[in-house]
Motif scaffolding. Structure first.
Motif, mmCIF file in Angstrom:
data_model
loop_
_atom_site.group_PDB
_atom_site.id
_atom_site.type_symbol
_atom_site.label_atom_id
_atom_site.label_comp_id
_atom_site.label_asym_id
_atom_site.label_seq_id
_atom_site.Cartn_x
_atom_site.Cartn_y
_atom_site.Cartn_z
ATOM 1 N N GLY A 44 0.867 -1.234 -0.330
ATOM 2 C CA GLY A 44 -0.231 -0.231 -0.149
ATOM 3 C C GLY A 44 0.161 1.166 -0.029
ATOM 4 N N SER A 45 -0.480 2.267 0.202
ATOM 5 C CA SER A 45 1.390 3.972 -0.103
ATOM 6 C C SER A 45 1.004 4.145 0.795
ATOM 7 C CB SER A 45 -0.253 4.534 -1.040
ATOM 8 O OG SER A 45 -0.367 4.306 -2.199
ATOM 9 N N VAL A 46 2.507 4.074 2.358
ATOM 10 C CA VAL A 46 2.549 4.222 3.176
ATOM 11 C C VAL A 46 2.659 5.307 3.283
ATOM 12 C CG1 VAL A 46 3.688 3.447 5.699
ATOM 13 C CG2 VAL A 46 2.968 1.320 3.958
ATOM 14 N N ASN A 47 1.756 6.249 4.994
ATOM 15 C CA ASN A 47 2.205 7.000 5.125
ATOM 16 C C ASN A 47 2.901 7.013 6.134
ATOM 17 O OD1 ASN A 47 3.305 10.063 6.704
ATOM 18 N ND2 ASN A 47 1.293 10.612 5.627
ATOM 19 N N THR A 48 4.871 7.017 6.715
ATOM 20 C CA THR A 48 4.992 6.405 7.434
ATOM 21 C C THR A 48 5.394 7.836 9.127
ATOM 22 O OG1 THR A 48 7.211 7.908 7.176
ATOM 23 C CG2 THR A 48 6.979 5.867 6.162
ATOM 24 N N VAL A 49 4.777 8.544 8.155
ATOM 25 C CA VAL A 49 4.372 9.932 9.711
ATOM 26 C C VAL A 49 3.233 9.561 9.974
ATOM 27 C CG1 VAL A 49 4.739 12.039 10.402
ATOM 28 C CG2 VAL A 49 5.754 11.202 8.623
ATOM 29 N N THR A 50 1.891 9.854 9.946
ATOM 30 C CA THR A 50 0.968 9.532 9.849
ATOM 31 C C THR A 50 0.034 8.232 10.395
ATOM 32 O OG1 THR A 50 -0.159 9.286 8.015
ATOM 33 C CG2 THR A 50 0.400 11.603 9.160
ATOM 34 N N GLY A 51 1.073 6.815 9.924
ATOM 35 C CA GLY A 51 0.919 5.478 9.551
ATOM 36 C C GLY A 51 -0.771 5.105 9.151
ATOM 37 N N LEU A 52 -0.617 6.237 8.855
ATOM 38 C CA LEU A 52 -1.801 5.695 7.423
ATOM 39 C C LEU A 52 -1.476 5.143 5.973
ATOM 40 C CD1 LEU A 52 -4.057 8.707 7.758
ATOM 41 C CD2 LEU A 52 -4.460 6.372 9.231
ATOM 42 N N ILE A 53 -2.186 3.884 5.620
ATOM 43 C CA ILE A 53 -2.277 3.699 4.435
ATOM 44 C C ILE A 53 -3.504 4.991 3.211
ATOM 45 C CG2 ILE A 53 -1.815 1.642 2.284
ATOM 46 C CD1 ILE A 53 -1.358 -0.292 5.005
ATOM 47 N N ALA A 54 -2.898 5.308 2.511
ATOM 48 C CA ALA A 54 -3.442 6.095 0.927
ATOM 49 C C ALA A 54 -4.061 4.747 0.291
ATOM 50 C CB ALA A 54 -2.946 6.931 0.899
ATOM 51 N N GLY A 55 -5.255 4.822 -1.001
ATOM 52 C CA GLY A 55 -5.332 4.697 -2.227
ATOM 53 C C GLY A 55 -5.932 2.968 -0.631
ATOM 54 N N SER A 57 -4.756 -1.012 -0.790
ATOM 55 C CA SER A 57 -3.531 -2.360 -0.439
ATOM 56 C C SER A 57 -3.769 -3.605 -0.767
ATOM 57 C CB SER A 57 -3.722 -2.057 1.402
ATOM 58 O OG SER A 57 -2.929 -3.362 1.823
ATOM 59 N N ALA A 58 -3.487 -4.605 -1.023
ATOM 60 C CA ALA A 58 -3.183 -5.588 -1.208
ATOM 61 C C ALA A 58 -4.253 -6.506 -0.588
ATOM 62 C CB ALA A 58 -2.679 -6.301 -1.984
ATOM 63 N N VAL A 59 -4.038 -5.989 1.106
ATOM 64 C CA VAL A 59 -4.673 -6.171 2.965
ATOM 65 C C VAL A 59 -5.489 -5.610 2.709
ATOM 66 C CG1 VAL A 59 -4.583 -7.513 4.740
ATOM 67 C CG2 VAL A 59 -2.369 -7.716 2.428
ATOM 68 N N HIS A 60 -7.016 -5.102 1.994
ATOM 69 C CA HIS A 60 -7.593 -4.361 2.038
ATOM 70 C C HIS A 60 -8.129 -3.189 3.567
ATOM 71 C CE1 HIS A 60 -10.776 -6.786 4.298
ATOM 72 N NE2 HIS A 60 -10.424 -7.666 3.501
ATOM 73 N N TYR A 61 -8.278 -4.959 4.809
ATOM 74 C CA TYR A 61 -8.432 -4.026 6.006
ATOM 75 C C TYR A 61 -7.577 -3.299 7.196
ATOM 76 C CZ TYR A 61 -6.278 -8.581 7.407
ATOM 77 O OH TYR A 61 -4.752 -9.535 8.025
ATOM 78 N N LEU A 62 -6.807 -3.506 5.814
ATOM 79 C CA LEU A 62 -5.058 -2.173 6.509
ATOM 80 C C LEU A 62 -5.435 -0.459 6.450
ATOM 81 C CD1 LEU A 62 -1.757 -4.203 5.574
ATOM 82 C CD2 LEU A 62 -3.107 -4.610 7.259
ATOM 83 N N ASN A 63 -6.349 -0.896 5.331
ATOM 84 C CA ASN A 63 -6.682 1.111 5.178
ATOM 85 C C ASN A 63 -7.553 1.990 5.972
ATOM 86 O OD1 ASN A 63 -5.993 -0.649 2.397
ATOM 87 N ND2 ASN A 63 -6.046 0.681 1.397
ATOM 88 N N GLY A 64 -7.535 3.081 6.483
ATOM 89 C CA GLY A 64 -8.339 4.278 7.028
ATOM 90 C C GLY A 64 -8.762 4.357 8.228
ATOM 91 N N PHE A 65 -7.059 3.408 8.660
ATOM 92 C CA PHE A 65 -6.822 3.942 10.198
ATOM 93 C C PHE A 65 -5.364 3.741 10.333
ATOM 94 C CE2 PHE A 65 -6.900 -0.268 10.517
ATOM 95 C CZ PHE A 65 -6.204 -0.659 11.145
ATOM 96 N N ASN A 66 -5.496 4.522 11.849
ATOM 97 C CA ASN A 66 -3.545 4.902 12.282
ATOM 98 C C ASN A 66 -2.754 3.373 12.353
ATOM 99 O OD1 ASN A 66 -1.032 5.330 13.041
ATOM 100 N ND2 ASN A 66 -1.729 7.717 13.735
ATOM 101 N N ILE A 67 -2.253 2.727 12.596
ATOM 102 C CA ILE A 67 -1.756 1.516 11.922
ATOM 103 C C ILE A 67 -0.808 1.088 13.151
ATOM 104 C CG2 ILE A 67 -0.256 -0.517 11.221
ATOM 105 C CD1 ILE A 67 -1.861 -0.175 8.739
ATOM 106 N N LYS A 68 0.708 2.586 12.696
ATOM 107 C CA LYS A 68 0.892 2.221 13.886
ATOM 108 C C LYS A 68 0.809 2.450 15.243
ATOM 109 C CE LYS A 68 4.593 5.120 13.284
ATOM 110 N NZ LYS A 68 5.736 5.854 12.624
ATOM 111 N N GLN A 69 0.090 3.287 15.418
ATOM 112 C CA GLN A 69 -0.485 3.926 16.913
ATOM 113 C C GLN A 69 -1.123 2.881 17.531
ATOM 114 O OE1 GLN A 69 -2.395 7.645 17.037
ATOM 115 N NE2 GLN A 69 -3.784 6.285 18.920
#
Length: 275
Positions: A44-55, A57-69
């Motif tokens: 996916g298109s990973v924003n390493t600062v905000t922890g979000l994946i934009a656009g 992803s091959a793993v659909h449930y990774l989108n839309g929230f702060n994974i890092k946090q």
């Protein structure tokens, strides 16, 4: 790397977190060393600062929230995340075959096609973190993308549809059939090489990197780099593009994204780290 293992990708985020928790418990039971953090390489298109994946992803449930946090809170550890192809590029720039390159491009070949561009040791990400998503490139008038035409997994699926005698063969098995002289397998392997070579040619003439690296499990296959290099050289001659063809396999092959994930973690969390 030690204790390198794998598991089938869980179907939900909660199941994935549970899997991480189990791994941590197992590791702590088996090792005297403490865990310093979690370094994640993911699609996916990973924003390493905000922890979000934009656009997408091959793993659909990774989108839309702060994974890092969320992962950090669930496991009480610092977390870094980075796109898997970007991780591979970081590894190769850090310790691999792009270590001395001022400008390097990377194609990661698997179930789809990922990629990355590194300039002077730094990833180029683009304003939507989409730089290097070469798999989305449309390759023909039918609208087929590079991820559809240049993936050995997708190649095997096309082969299986037309070959009732051999069902559900993997990409590696189709390559082996081709090596054994199977004409249909040779046709599909040849098409795979040609589409991957066209993509490599397009990258070389548009980005003009010092080197183009090919990663993913297929990069370990004997003859892959020479096949692609020869075909790209022919395309260069055909189109009067007088350019050096420097195509190599990733030094770390299928482990490049794991090592690059460590690099990303060290950049974010280790003040003593010097890349």
């Amino acid at each position: 790397m030690v204790n390198k293992e794998s598991f089938v990708t869980p179907k939900t985020w909660n199941a994935l977190v549970d899997q991480f928790k189990q791994i941590r418990i197992q590791f702590e039971q088996q090792s005297v060393k403490s865990i310093n953090g979690i370094a994640v390489s993911l699609p996916g298109s990973v924003n390493t600062v905000t922890g979000l994946i934009a656009g997408t992803s091959a793993v659909h449930y990774l989108n839309g929230f702060n994974i890092k946090q969320e992962l950090s809170e669930q496991l009480d550890l610092p977390v870094s995340i980075q796109n898997d192809a970007n991780c591979a590029a970081l590894a190769e720039t850090w310790l691999g075959n792009a270590n001395e390159a001022n400008l390097a491009a990377l194609l990661v070949v698997g179930s789809g096609i990922g990629g990355a561009i590194v300039a002077n040791g730094k990833l180029l990400t683009g304003h939507e973190y989409f730089t290097g998503e070469f798999g989305y490139a449309v390759m023909n008038s039918a609208g087929d993308t590079l991820s559809e035409l240049g993936s050995p997994v997708k190649m095997a699926r096309r082969f299986n549809k037309l070959n009732p005698a051999e069902k559900n063969l993997s990409g590696e098995e189709v390559f082996n059939l081709a090596d054994a002289g199977n004409a249909l397998a040779q046709r599909y392997v040849n098409e795979f090489y040609q589409w991957l070579s066209i993509a490599a040619y397009n990258l070389l003439v548009s980005v003009n990197p010092d080197c183009l690296l090919i990663g993913g499990g297929i990069s370990a296959r004997a003859g892959l780099i020479s096949q692609v290099s020869q075909r790209v050289s022919l395309l260069m001659k055909e189109h009067d593009a007088n350019m050096e063809v420097n195509i190599q396999a990733c030094y770390f092959q299928n482990d490049a994204n794991l090592i690059g994930a460590i690099y990303q973690f060290a950049i974010e969390h280790d003040d003593t780290f010097e890349g």
